[in-house]
Design a protein around this motif. Structure first.
Motif, PDB file in Angstrom:
ATOM      1  N   TYR A  53      -0.326  41.686  -9.903  1.00 58.93           N
ATOM      2  CA  TYR A  53      -1.575  40.923 -10.029  1.00 58.93           C
ATOM      3  C   TYR A  53      -2.431  41.048  -8.773  1.00 58.93           C
ATOM      4  O   TYR A  53      -3.652  41.206  -8.858  1.00 58.93           O
ATOM      5  CB  TYR A  53      -1.290  39.445 -10.308  1.00 58.93           C
TER       6      TYR A  53
ATOM      7  N   GLY B  17      -4.492  35.705 -14.624  1.00 56.40           N
ATOM      8  CA  GLY B  17      -3.070  35.999 -14.742  1.00 56.40           C
ATOM      9  C   GLY B  17      -2.290  35.479 -13.549  1.00 56.40           C
ATOM     10  O   GLY B  17      -1.204  34.908 -13.703  1.00 56.40           O
ATOM     11  N   LEU B  18      -2.841  35.659 -12.365  1.00 56.57           N
ATOM     12  CA  LEU B  18      -2.188  35.180 -11.153  1.00 56.57           C
ATOM     13  C   LEU B  18      -2.073  33.652 -11.168  1.00 56.57           C
ATOM     14  O   LEU B  18      -1.019  33.097 -10.851  1.00 56.57           O
ATOM     15  CB  LEU B  18      -2.979  35.665  -9.926  1.00 56.57           C
TER      16      LEU B  18
ATOM     17  N   GLY C 249       1.716  42.988 -14.592  1.00 49.29           N
ATOM     18  CA  GLY C 249       1.976  41.620 -14.151  1.00 49.29           C
ATOM     19  C   GLY C 249       2.483  40.748 -15.277  1.00 49.29           C
ATOM     20  O   GLY C 249       3.459  40.010 -15.122  1.00 49.29           O
TER      21      GLY C 249
ATOM     22  N   THR D  27      -6.223  42.391  -8.402  1.00 49.40           N
ATOM     23  CA  THR D  27      -7.344  41.640  -7.825  1.00 49.40           C
ATOM     24  C   THR D  27      -7.978  42.397  -6.665  1.00 49.40           C
ATOM     25  O   THR D  27      -9.178  42.289  -6.444  1.00 49.40           O
ATOM     26  CB  THR D  27      -6.919  40.229  -7.347  1.00 49.40           C
TER      27      THR D  27
ATOM     28  N   VAL E  99      -2.723  44.603 -14.598  1.00 51.43           N
ATOM     29  CA  VAL E  99      -2.696  43.284 -15.239  1.00 51.43           C
ATOM     30  C   VAL E  99      -1.568  43.230 -16.269  1.00 51.43           C
ATOM     31  O   VAL E  99      -0.772  42.289 -16.283  1.00 51.43           O
ATOM     32  CB  VAL E  99      -4.060  42.953 -15.903  1.00 51.43           C
TER      33      VAL E  99
ATOM     34  N   ALA F 151      -7.320  39.362 -13.899  1.00 50.19           N
ATOM     35  CA  ALA F 151      -6.165  39.370 -12.992  1.00 50.19           C
ATOM     36  C   ALA F 151      -6.044  38.040 -12.250  1.00 50.19           C
ATOM     37  O   ALA F 151      -4.926  37.551 -12.036  1.00 50.19           O
ATOM     38  CB  ALA F 151      -6.261  40.527 -12.000  1.00 50.19           C
ATOM     39  N   TRP F 152      -7.166  37.460 -11.860  1.00 45.18           N
ATOM     40  CA  TRP F 152      -7.133  36.147 -11.198  1.00 45.18           C
ATOM     41  C   TRP F 152      -6.554  35.098 -12.146  1.00 45.18           C
ATOM     42  O   TRP F 152      -5.752  34.255 -11.735  1.00 45.18           O
ATOM     43  CB  TRP F 152      -8.526  35.739 -10.720  1.00 45.18           C
TER      44      TRP F 152
END
Length: 186
Positions: A63, A79-80, A47, A67, A44, A76-77
């Protein structure tokens, strides 16, 4: 490298990120990833750093690896999704953005406000992709989880607005449209 050392390295990386020193943060994160290539928080942080260092494709990979390593964790979701939000002009990202928002929406369904905000964003992306049925279904599915009357009314209003702007409403959406109209009248 033990757990305590990993925690210290990630703490340093977090501070570098907070100070916007992304190169130093990435250097620290890579120490952890050299030991454990699937370490969730290291991926994370990686990313985050790669986005800020203008390396978008590598950021996506970091990322996505995060995930995949912990699909039920939100960070992470999020962040994505934030990454995709930064590049709305890149239509190649739209299908992945929609998929990431759908997954994140599942993870936060018990948080009414967060769920509402994500559903609204997802709905807009689906409308941009000319997928009326998906957009209306996304909003309508929120009515099952939202107890707050103000948010419910807002969802009803959005569905009515979307449907009323169509030259014709597909038959499979007519019942949803009708029930939203009735909810607003009463």
């Amino acid at each position: 490298m033990g757990d305590k050392e990993v925690k210290l390295i990630l703490k340093e990386a977090r501070q570098y990120i907070k100070d916007k020193d992304y190169k130093s943060a990435l250097k620290e994160v890579k120490k952890v990833l050299n030991k454990d290539k699937n370490h969730y928080m290291a991926l994370v942080f990686c990313g985050v750093c790669l986005v800020e260092l203008d390396q978008p494709e590598q950021a996506i990979q970091a990322y996505k690896r995060a995930t995949e390593s912990s699909p039920e964790q939100e960070i992470a979701w999020e962040g994505l999704c934030k990454f995709y939000d930064k590049f709305p002009e890149n239509t190649d990202y739209a299908p992945d953005h929609i998929a990431a928002l759908q997954k994140l929406l599942q993870l936060v369904k018990n948080d009414e406000n967060k769920s509402y905000d994500l559903a609204s964003k997802l709905c807009q992306l689906q409308l941009n992709a000319l997928d009326l049925a998906a957009a209306v279904t996304t909003l309508n599915s929120q009515l099952e989880h939202i107890k707050d009357q103000h948010l419910q009314r807002s969802v009803h209003e959005k569905i009515v607005k979307i449907c009323s702007q169509q030259t014709s409403v597909p038959t499979d959406l007519c019942d949803i449209y009708r029930s939203c109209l009735l909810a607003l009248i009463h």
